[in-house]
Every structure is written in C-alpha cells, then in structure tokens.
Design a protein around this motif. Structure first.
Motif, mmCIF file in Angstrom:
data_model
loop_
_atom_site.group_PDB
_atom_site.id
_atom_site.type_symbol
_atom_site.label_atom_id
_atom_site.label_comp_id
_atom_site.label_asym_id
_atom_site.label_seq_id
_atom_site.Cartn_x
_atom_site.Cartn_y
_atom_site.Cartn_z
ATOM 1 N N ALA A 79 2.708 48.608 44.681
ATOM 2 C CA ALA A 79 3.893 47.778 44.453
ATOM 3 C C ALA A 79 3.492 46.345 44.090
ATOM 4 C CB ALA A 79 4.781 47.785 45.695
ATOM 5 N N TYR A 80 2.391 45.866 44.678
ATOM 6 C CA TYR A 80 1.924 44.499 44.402
ATOM 7 C C TYR A 80 1.276 44.402 43.021
ATOM 8 C CZ TYR A 80 -0.380 40.003 45.249
ATOM 9 O OH TYR A 80 -0.806 38.689 45.164
ATOM 10 N N VAL A 81 0.549 45.444 42.627
ATOM 11 C CA VAL A 81 -0.188 45.420 41.358
ATOM 12 C C VAL A 81 0.720 45.677 40.161
ATOM 13 C CG1 VAL A 81 -2.018 46.621 40.066
ATOM 14 C CG2 VAL A 81 -2.375 46.027 42.449
ATOM 15 N N ILE A 82 1.878 46.298 40.385
ATOM 16 C CA ILE A 82 2.791 46.573 39.280
ATOM 17 C C ILE A 82 3.194 45.302 38.542
ATOM 18 C CG2 ILE A 82 5.207 47.213 38.779
ATOM 19 C CD1 ILE A 82 4.933 49.466 40.774
ATOM 20 N N VAL A 83 3.419 44.232 39.292
ATOM 21 C CA VAL A 83 3.986 43.010 38.705
ATOM 22 C C VAL A 83 3.136 42.452 37.567
ATOM 23 C CG1 VAL A 83 4.806 40.672 39.184
ATOM 24 C CG2 VAL A 83 5.199 42.504 40.855
ATOM 25 N N PRO A 84 1.791 42.347 37.690
ATOM 26 C CA PRO A 84 1.001 41.852 36.557
ATOM 27 C C PRO A 84 1.078 42.731 35.308
ATOM 28 C CG PRO A 84 -0.264 41.707 38.581
ATOM 29 C CD PRO A 84 0.965 42.479 38.906
ATOM 30 N N PHE A 85 1.304 44.040 35.493
ATOM 31 C CA PHE A 85 1.454 44.907 34.319
ATOM 32 C C PHE A 85 2.731 44.574 33.559
ATOM 33 C CE2 PHE A 85 -1.824 47.321 36.435
ATOM 34 C CZ PHE A 85 -2.512 47.930 35.404
ATOM 35 N N PHE A 86 3.806 44.333 34.297
ATOM 36 C CA PHE A 86 5.039 43.908 33.627
ATOM 37 C C PHE A 86 4.887 42.499 33.052
ATOM 38 C CE2 PHE A 86 7.042 47.330 36.162
ATOM 39 C CZ PHE A 86 7.717 47.973 35.126
ATOM 40 N N ARG A 87 4.126 41.644 33.729
ATOM 41 C CA ARG A 87 3.843 40.309 33.194
ATOM 42 C C ARG A 87 3.167 40.399 31.836
ATOM 43 N NH1 ARG A 87 -1.101 38.207 36.032
ATOM 44 N NH2 ARG A 87 -1.926 39.730 34.545
ATOM 45 N N TRP A 99 7.937 37.119 25.514
ATOM 46 C CA TRP A 99 8.725 36.476 26.574
ATOM 47 C C TRP A 99 7.784 35.710 27.518
ATOM 48 C CZ3 TRP A 99 12.780 40.731 28.319
ATOM 49 C CH2 TRP A 99 13.532 41.099 27.209
ATOM 50 N N GLU A 100 7.123 34.702 26.968
ATOM 51 C CA GLU A 100 6.093 33.984 27.718
ATOM 52 C C GLU A 100 6.630 33.287 28.964
ATOM 53 O OE1 GLU A 100 6.391 33.793 24.457
ATOM 54 O OE2 GLU A 100 4.467 34.455 23.612
ATOM 55 N N SER A 101 7.857 32.738 28.893
ATOM 56 C CA SER A 101 8.385 32.011 30.052
ATOM 57 C C SER A 101 8.620 32.958 31.228
ATOM 58 C CB SER A 101 9.692 31.302 29.682
ATOM 59 O OG SER A 101 10.659 32.239 29.222
ATOM 60 N N LEU A 102 9.138 34.161 30.930
ATOM 61 C CA LEU A 102 9.342 35.146 31.992
ATOM 62 C C LEU A 102 8.002 35.624 32.546
ATOM 63 C CD1 LEU A 102 11.137 36.949 33.695
ATOM 64 C CD2 LEU A 102 11.243 38.576 31.798
ATOM 65 N N ALA A 103 7.039 35.838 31.652
ATOM 66 C CA ALA A 103 5.708 36.251 32.095
ATOM 67 C C ALA A 103 5.086 35.196 33.002
ATOM 68 C CB ALA A 103 4.809 36.507 30.885
ATOM 69 N N ALA A 104 5.287 33.912 32.674
ATOM 70 C CA ALA A 104 4.742 32.832 33.495
ATOM 71 C C ALA A 104 5.366 32.815 34.883
ATOM 72 C CB ALA A 104 4.962 31.493 32.797
ATOM 73 N N GLN A 105 6.660 33.146 34.978
ATOM 74 C CA GLN A 105 7.322 33.177 36.278
ATOM 75 C C GLN A 105 6.698 34.223 37.198
ATOM 76 O OE1 GLN A 105 10.080 31.205 37.434
ATOM 77 N NE2 GLN A 105 9.366 29.992 35.690
ATOM 78 N N LEU A 106 6.242 35.317 36.610
ATOM 79 C CA LEU A 106 5.657 36.390 37.417
ATOM 80 C C LEU A 106 4.280 36.032 37.964
ATOM 81 C CD1 LEU A 106 6.721 39.575 35.425
ATOM 82 C CD2 LEU A 106 7.908 38.397 37.261
ATOM 83 N N GLU A 107 3.725 34.903 37.527
ATOM 84 C CA GLU A 107 2.453 34.412 38.067
ATOM 85 C C GLU A 107 2.650 33.679 39.389
ATOM 86 O OE1 GLU A 107 -0.554 34.790 37.054
ATOM 87 O OE2 GLU A 107 -0.606 35.128 34.897
ATOM 88 N N ILE A 108 3.879 33.253 39.671
ATOM 89 C CA ILE A 108 4.164 32.487 40.887
ATOM 90 C C ILE A 108 4.131 33.413 42.101
ATOM 91 C CG2 ILE A 108 5.882 31.034 42.053
ATOM 92 C CD1 ILE A 108 6.899 30.248 39.238
#
Length: 492
Positions: A111-119, A127-136
């Motif tokens: 569940a934790y590793v999924i997020v960078p794949f969607f990033r 969608w760079e701004s949304l991808a950047a939010q997922l780094e937080i």
C-alpha cells in the motif's frame, strides 16, 4: 439472525479462487525484480530466465502439497489447519503465524509503495503538480492508508463484492502486461542498440560472464519470492464452492498462469534489451521494464506500462487481506485466539473482526515503511516466513497418514502414498535449500544495525508468538477442553 449464528458461505467460484491466487502472486515486482536482480545478484547475467524456471520447482512442490492437503481439509485457514491436524497444534500456529505476520507487513508495504507508481504515471502524462504532491510524506501515508482501508471494506462487504473487485483488476493487469510482452517481442537487441546510440550516444557495454552455481542459486532463491501467494487460495477454503475440486484446480491454474506470465514477460524484455545494458544500468540507478523499453517505444505505450505496474500492485491487496484474515478466524475457532475473532458478520457473512485486525497490522507496515525509510526488511521477513510455511506444508503431507489417518483418507487427488511421499520429500529438500540460501544471504549482508537483518527479527517475533500460544494452550486445558479431540478434527 445474530452474529453468533452467522457462518461463512460457500460463494467463491473457481474463477474467484484462481484470481485470489494470481493477484496475491503477481505484483509490480515483475516490472522490477527480473532486472534489478542484476545488481542484487551480480554475475547472474544472461541466466535470469533459467533461474526463474529453477525457482518455480520448489514452488511447484509446495503447490502440490497445498493442493493435496486442501482436498482433505477444505476449511478457512488452510495452512494452519493442515499443519495443526497433520503435525501438532503448535507447529500449525508457527507455520500460520509466520505467514500471517510476514504477509500482513507486506500488505502495508505494498500500500505504501503503490503511491510512487501512480506518481510516476501522473508525471508521464504531464500532471507534474499532482505528481509533486505525492512526494509529500503525510500525503503519501494518507493515500496509502486510504487504499488499504478501502480494500478492508471490500473484504468486509462479502465475497460477491470481492469477486467483482478482484476479477476486473486481474483482467486489466494481464491486459496491460500483454503490452509489455508484445512490445518486447516486436523489437530485437539490434533495434535497441540503434535507439540507445541515437538518443544518448551510448554503445552496449561488453561484459564477460560465466555460469556460477552459487550465483545462480542465490538468484533463484530471490526469484522464488515471485511465486509466493498461491497459498491464499487455501485460506479461502471455507468459502469455496465445491472445495475438494475447485481448491486444487485453482492452485494449479494460478501456478501455471503466473509462471507462464513471468517467463513471457521477462523473456520479452530481455529479447529487446541486452542483458549487458540491464546489468550496467542497474549498478547506477533503479530500473524497471517501463524505463528499459522507453528507448524503443513511443511515450504512450510507456505510460500504459507504468499504469500496468500500478494496477499489478493494487490487485495484491484484496486477495492478501482475505488470506491473512482467514488465518485469524481459524485460530479463533480453535481457541488459540479470542473467540470474538471467529464471529461472522450477520449480513455479509465475513469474519469482519479478523479482517479489521489484519487491516490494523497492515497499517503498522505502512507506518513502519514510512518512518524507517526502507521497506526491503519487510520483504525479507515475508520470504523467510513463507519458506518456513511451505516447508511445514511439505512435512505435513509426509506425516498426515500416520498422525491423522481419518483426514488422510479424504484426500481426493494424488491418492498414491508413494506419489505423496515423493512430492513431500522433494519439497522438503528444495525448500530447505532455499531457506538456507536466503538465511545465509541475510546474515552475511552488510547493514547498519542488527535489526535490519530479517532473520533475528523473525526469530524474535516467533518467540513472542510461541509464548502467546502456550499461554492460550494452558488456558484451553484449564477450561477442561479435550485438546486432542479438538485438534484432530476439522471445525464445523
């Protein structure tokens, strides 16, 4: 109807069972492991595919042991029942608690590793701004927890919603995986060499390589982790339609389907990308199938491959949650856990409290991955746990006729005792060897602190589980329960 009278219902079809095994086995690791293995096991070179095939051998023997035992004991909690009725209750608990702990942590890791794949997917489509939010950090943890608990809710809502969620995810995963296979087979290594020279002015490096058995076996032990998951089919034995026929069929279909997919997927990528390039790139950065094929594919196909990796991870979760929750349910039915965890939802007919406890444990996996900054320890613990589990299943098959002839008589496939003994003995040999290789690799690994070695962590956890078991066992005896009778029969 109240919860004390509710019970599990046999509504899980053969397709649903097979999807449970497949989705527990195939994750986004297929997009990474066959290529990053060039860094983790230096010198494997062109022998990745043979190592994959060799890794399938112990998995096959473990699957056969599971399939045989499933026909004799088609109940929820599979591996716990198999070992507790074939060997003794303590070994049954050790086998299954090892499995539950390892898989519950890995659910959180996934569940934790999924997020960078969607990033990466959002970044690829612009969608760079949304991808950047997922780094937080807090956003990543919140999304991970949200994904986890959505699938906890799906599991609580019942088998029908579970199937409607899991089967489309499996079909989508195979469809997107087919994009990789077709793409890889559409190009050859000369196409790749030309593309890499035109784009980056690079030539394919020349690397000398010779076959080394120690390297090959180490790689096979690592790749064996890709076949872990078919056991989740056995945990759903209490909800399977026509279980004595469908459980072994589903296990066989899952192993065959996943093995074929792994081989085709890896072969396709290495067909287009020279292993020498994969090995040299793996030394300096993390690589994936999408990144390797991006040199010869249009960007739109690269985006599809990234999305396929995210879906492959996503579909792990519902199947694995079902698997670990049924172990808790089975312990509670036998009195090893508090009886409350064997309660069944009066409407949805699911062990809702066992599912909630498994979700809570997986939450610890998410938080641990975030605060530790590394999730590979969880993966190593899972591999150790499952090797021990599979080994005990093979031993269970060997001793079932002697320890419990009544249940052994119910076996409906591979009825020949000689055949069963061959399967069990070869399973014990191969799985013991892989466990030794994996443990030696872990102990000899250079880490910053002892607790980053998976072996001592696993031993500490199992020591705690053993203390808990014997505490509950004494309580059962004080209550006057005939433990010999209880643990020689199947739950109703």
């Amino acid at each position: 109807m109240n919860s004390s009278k509710a019970h599990l219902t046999r509504n899980l079809s053969l397709l649903g069972l097979t999807a449970t095994g497949i989705c527990s086995m195939i994750g986004a690791s297929i997009y990474v492991v066959p290529f990053m293995i060039q860094r983790n096991v230096p010198g494997i070179g062109p022998y990745v595919l043979p190592a994959f095939l060799f890794a399938a051998v112990p998995a096959l023997f473990a699957a056969l042991a599971y399939a045989i035992l499933a026909t004799a004991m088609p109940r929820a909690g599979g591996s716990y029942l198999y070992a507790s009725r074939s060997l003794n209750p303590y070994l049954g608990f050790v086998a299954s608690f090892s499995q539950w702990f390892g898989l519950s942590i890995v659910i959180g890791v996934i569940a934790y590793v999924i997020v960078p794949f969607f990033r990466d997917f959002f970044a690829a489509i612009g969608w760079e701004s949304l991808a950047a939010q997922l780094e937080i950090g807090w956003i990543r943890v919140t999304i991970s927890l949200g994904i986890l608990w959505v699938f906890v809710w799906v599991n609580i809502r019942g088998v029908k919603l579970y199937e409607k969620t899991l089967i489309p995810l499996m079909i989508l995963m195979f469809g997107l995986g087919a994009v990789v296979i077709i793409s890889g087979l559409s190009f050859d290594q000369s196409d790749f060499a030309k593309a890499i020279f035109e784009k980056e002015g690079k030539s394919i490096p020349i690397i000398e390589n010779s076959f080394d058995w120690s390297v090959f076996l180490t790689a096979a032990a690592l790749l064996f982790s890709s076949f872990i998951g078919f056991d989740s089919i056995a945990q759903a034995g209490g909800e399977a339609k026509n279980p004595t026929k469908n459980l072994p069929k589903a296990i066989g279909l899952a192993i065959f389907g996943v093995g074929l997919f792994y081989i085709l997927f890896s072969f396709a990528v290495y067909h287009a990308v020279p292993w020498e390039f994969v090995a040299s790139e793996a030394l300096s950065k993390d690589i994936t199938a999408a990144g390797l094929l991006s040199y010869v594919l249009p960007s739109s196909l690269g985006v599809l491959i990234l999305f396929g990796a995210a879906i492959a991870l996503l579909n792990d979760l519902p199947a694995m949650i079902l698997s670990v929750s049924r172990l808790i349910f089975s312990w509670a039915e036998d009195g090893i856990f508090a009886k409350d965890f064997s309660s069944i939802h009066p409407v949805h007919h699911t062990p809702h409290r066992a599912i909630l406890l498994s979700g809570a444990m997986a939450t610890m996996g998410i938080l641990g991955s975030h605060f530790a900054g590394d999730f590979f320890l969880g993966i190593d613990i899972m591999v150790t746990s499952m090797l021990v589990n599979f080994l005990l299943m093979s031993i269970s098959l060997l001793f079932l006729p002697k320890r419990n002839p009544v249940l052994a008589a119910k076996i409906s496939i591979f009825k020949s005792r000689i055949t069963q003994q061959i399967i069990a003995i070869f399973g014990i040999m191969f799985l013991s060897g892989f466990l030794i290789i994996h443990t030696a690799k872990d102990i000899n690994a250079e880490v910053s602190a002892w607790y980053f070695h998976s072996t001592p962590v696993w031993l500490i956890v199992m020591a705690g589980a053993s203390i808990f078991f014997f505490f509950r066992w004494k309580k059962l005896q004080r209550q006057g329960i005939n433990t010999q009778e209880r643990f020689s029969k199947l739950p109703d």
